[in-house]
Design an enzyme around this catalytic site. Structure first.
Site, PDB file in Angstrom:
ATOM      1  N   PRO A  10      11.578  50.098  22.719  1.00 42.89           N
ATOM      2  CA  PRO A  10      11.644  50.510  21.319  1.00 42.89           C
ATOM      3  C   PRO A  10      12.372  49.510  20.434  1.00 42.89           C
ATOM      4  O   PRO A  10      13.386  48.935  20.837  1.00 42.89           O
ATOM      5  CB  PRO A  10      12.408  51.834  21.374  1.00 42.89           C
ATOM      6  CG  PRO A  10      13.195  51.776  22.631  1.00 42.89           C
ATOM      7  CD  PRO A  10      12.332  51.004  23.598  1.00 42.89           C
ATOM      8  N   ASN A  11      11.817  49.330  19.257  1.00 44.81           N
ATOM      9  CA  ASN A  11      12.373  48.493  18.183  1.00 44.81           C
ATOM     10  C   ASN A  11      12.225  47.001  18.438  1.00 44.81           C
ATOM     11  O   ASN A  11      12.507  46.201  17.548  1.00 44.81           O
ATOM     12  CB  ASN A  11      13.857  48.839  17.915  1.00 44.81           C
ATOM     13  CG  ASN A  11      14.028  50.312  17.594  1.00 44.81           C
ATOM     14  OD1 ASN A  11      13.338  50.816  16.717  1.00 44.81           O
ATOM     15  ND2 ASN A  11      14.895  51.003  18.312  1.00 44.81           N
ATOM     16  N   ARG A  18      14.678  42.446  12.683  1.00 43.29           N
ATOM     17  CA  ARG A  18      15.701  43.423  12.992  1.00 43.29           C
ATOM     18  C   ARG A  18      17.029  42.736  13.325  1.00 43.29           C
ATOM     19  O   ARG A  18      17.074  41.914  14.247  1.00 43.29           O
ATOM     20  CB  ARG A  18      15.206  44.194  14.218  1.00 43.29           C
ATOM     21  CG  ARG A  18      16.201  45.033  14.906  1.00 43.29           C
ATOM     22  CD  ARG A  18      15.704  45.395  16.304  1.00 43.29           C
ATOM     23  NE  ARG A  18      16.612  46.343  16.886  1.00 43.29           N
ATOM     24  CZ  ARG A  18      16.754  46.544  18.185  1.00 43.29           C
ATOM     25  NH1 ARG A  18      16.010  45.884  19.040  1.00 43.29           N
ATOM     26  NH2 ARG A  18      17.616  47.414  18.625  1.00 43.29           N
ATOM     27  N   TYR A  23      19.826  39.473  17.159  1.00 42.11           N
ATOM     28  CA  TYR A  23      18.629  39.244  17.962  1.00 42.11           C
ATOM     29  C   TYR A  23      17.863  37.965  17.599  1.00 42.11           C
ATOM     30  O   TYR A  23      16.879  37.631  18.262  1.00 42.11           O
ATOM     31  CB  TYR A  23      17.703  40.461  17.870  1.00 42.11           C
ATOM     32  CG  TYR A  23      18.352  41.726  18.394  1.00 42.11           C
ATOM     33  CD1 TYR A  23      18.679  41.853  19.741  1.00 42.11           C
ATOM     34  CD2 TYR A  23      18.665  42.786  17.545  1.00 42.11           C
ATOM     35  CE1 TYR A  23      19.291  42.993  20.231  1.00 42.11           C
ATOM     36  CE2 TYR A  23      19.274  43.943  18.022  1.00 42.11           C
ATOM     37  CZ  TYR A  23      19.582  44.039  19.372  1.00 42.11           C
ATOM     38  OH  TYR A  23      20.183  45.171  19.857  1.00 42.11           O
ATOM     39  N   ASN A  74      12.483  44.221  28.921  1.00 37.56           N
ATOM     40  CA  ASN A  74      13.592  44.544  28.026  1.00 37.56           C
ATOM     41  C   ASN A  74      13.302  45.959  27.539  1.00 37.56           C
ATOM     42  O   ASN A  74      12.437  46.159  26.676  1.00 37.56           O
ATOM     43  CB  ASN A  74      13.675  43.566  26.858  1.00 37.56           C
ATOM     44  CG  ASN A  74      14.883  43.855  25.980  1.00 37.56           C
ATOM     45  OD1 ASN A  74      15.520  44.908  26.095  1.00 37.56           O
ATOM     46  ND2 ASN A  74      15.201  42.935  25.088  1.00 37.56           N
ATOM     47  N   ALA A  77      16.848  50.379  24.039  1.00 39.07           N
ATOM     48  CA  ALA A  77      17.801  51.478  24.185  1.00 39.07           C
ATOM     49  C   ALA A  77      17.509  52.369  25.396  1.00 39.07           C
ATOM     50  O   ALA A  77      18.417  53.030  25.912  1.00 39.07           O
ATOM     51  CB  ALA A  77      17.838  52.311  22.907  1.00 39.07           C
ATOM     52  N   GLU A  98      15.180  42.146  34.567  1.00 39.17           N
ATOM     53  CA  GLU A  98      15.632  42.827  33.342  1.00 39.17           C
ATOM     54  C   GLU A  98      16.200  41.787  32.376  1.00 39.17           C
ATOM     55  O   GLU A  98      16.955  40.905  32.797  1.00 39.17           O
ATOM     56  CB  GLU A  98      16.719  43.832  33.743  1.00 39.17           C
ATOM     57  CG  GLU A  98      17.375  44.546  32.590  1.00 39.17           C
ATOM     58  CD  GLU A  98      18.477  45.505  33.074  1.00 39.17           C
ATOM     59  OE1 GLU A  98      18.723  45.601  34.309  1.00 39.17           O
ATOM     60  OE2 GLU A  98      19.096  46.145  32.213  1.00 39.17           O
ATOM     61  N   HIS A 100      18.105  41.228  28.471  1.00 36.15           N
ATOM     62  CA  HIS A 100      18.674  41.663  27.189  1.00 36.15           C
ATOM     63  C   HIS A 100      18.989  40.438  26.370  1.00 36.15           C
ATOM     64  O   HIS A 100      19.649  39.504  26.870  1.00 36.15           O
ATOM     65  CB  HIS A 100      19.913  42.532  27.395  1.00 36.15           C
ATOM     66  CG  HIS A 100      19.567  43.769  28.149  1.00 36.15           C
ATOM     67  ND1 HIS A 100      18.835  44.785  27.591  1.00 36.15           N
ATOM     68  CD2 HIS A 100      19.762  44.100  29.441  1.00 36.15           C
ATOM     69  CE1 HIS A 100      18.616  45.705  28.506  1.00 36.15           C
ATOM     70  NE2 HIS A 100      19.163  45.313  29.639  1.00 36.15           N
ATOM     71  N   ARG A 107      29.350  44.354  23.624  1.00 35.90           N
ATOM     72  CA  ARG A 107      29.022  45.275  22.526  1.00 35.90           C
ATOM     73  C   ARG A 107      29.578  46.673  22.850  1.00 35.90           C
ATOM     74  O   ARG A 107      30.473  46.813  23.661  1.00 35.90           O
ATOM     75  CB  ARG A 107      27.509  45.266  22.290  1.00 35.90           C
ATOM     76  CG  ARG A 107      26.996  43.867  21.912  1.00 35.90           C
ATOM     77  CD  ARG A 107      25.508  43.852  21.666  1.00 35.90           C
ATOM     78  NE  ARG A 107      25.144  44.678  20.505  1.00 35.90           N
ATOM     79  CZ  ARG A 107      23.883  45.034  20.219  1.00 35.90           C
ATOM     80  NH1 ARG A 107      22.880  44.623  20.999  1.00 35.90           N
ATOM     81  NH2 ARG A 107      23.633  45.782  19.159  1.00 35.90           N
TER      82      ARG A 107
END
Ligand code: DQA
Length: 144
Positions: A10-11, A18, A23, A74, A77, A98, A100, A107
């Protein structure tokens, strides 16, 4: 020739627009193109899928059992929330890496735990979008 499936949750379709301070400015299309370039000469091809719908992601992971040899993911969330996604990835038998973009451990605390990591063969965090290139090259090596 093996197929590496790059999955974005998502996103991540908003990449480039964004929160660019976190990012970066590259779009998902830019990232996919960079990964295809990185794979040139390896004999492996890239398939890519992004969705904002968890069920669609689960179904794509199920389909990967038949049409992909490795997964780069990725999960956005869902990384921090989805046992269902962990279970779907656990039913996939090939390598899983994976990614990120941001350094999630620097964070908010809720980003520090990853369900996906319980299945991943490798985790690439905080390398910006270059992390996707590292990930596809890693799975290419694992497939060889
Ligand atoms: C992310 C980190 C997640 O915590 C966040 O929800 C994202 C992107 C990353 O690539 O840094 O959507 O997975």
């Amino acid at each position: 020739m093996a197929t590496i499936l790059m999955l974005n949750g998502p996103n991540l379709g908003l990449l480039g627009l964004r929160e660019p301070a976190i990012y970066g400015h590259d779009t998902l299309e830019d990232v996919e193109a960079a990964c295809r370039d990185a794979l040139q000469g390896t004999g492996h091809e890239l398939d890519a899928f992004q969705t904002d719908h968890e069920g669609a992601m689960l179904e794509r992971v199920h389909a990967a059992r038949q049409d992909a040899d490795a997964v780069v993911i990725n999960a956005g969330a869902w990384t921090h929330t989805s046992i269902a996604l962990l279970d779907a990835l656990s039913a996939f038998e090939g390598p899983v890496v994976e990614v990120h973009i941001s350094q999630v451990h620097r964070r908010e605390a809720f980003r520090h735990h990853s369900y996906v990591s319980a299945r991943a063969d490798a985790v690439i965090v905080g390398c910006g979008v270059q992390g996707y290139e590292f990930a596809v090259l890693r799975v290419a090596r694992l497939l060889d």
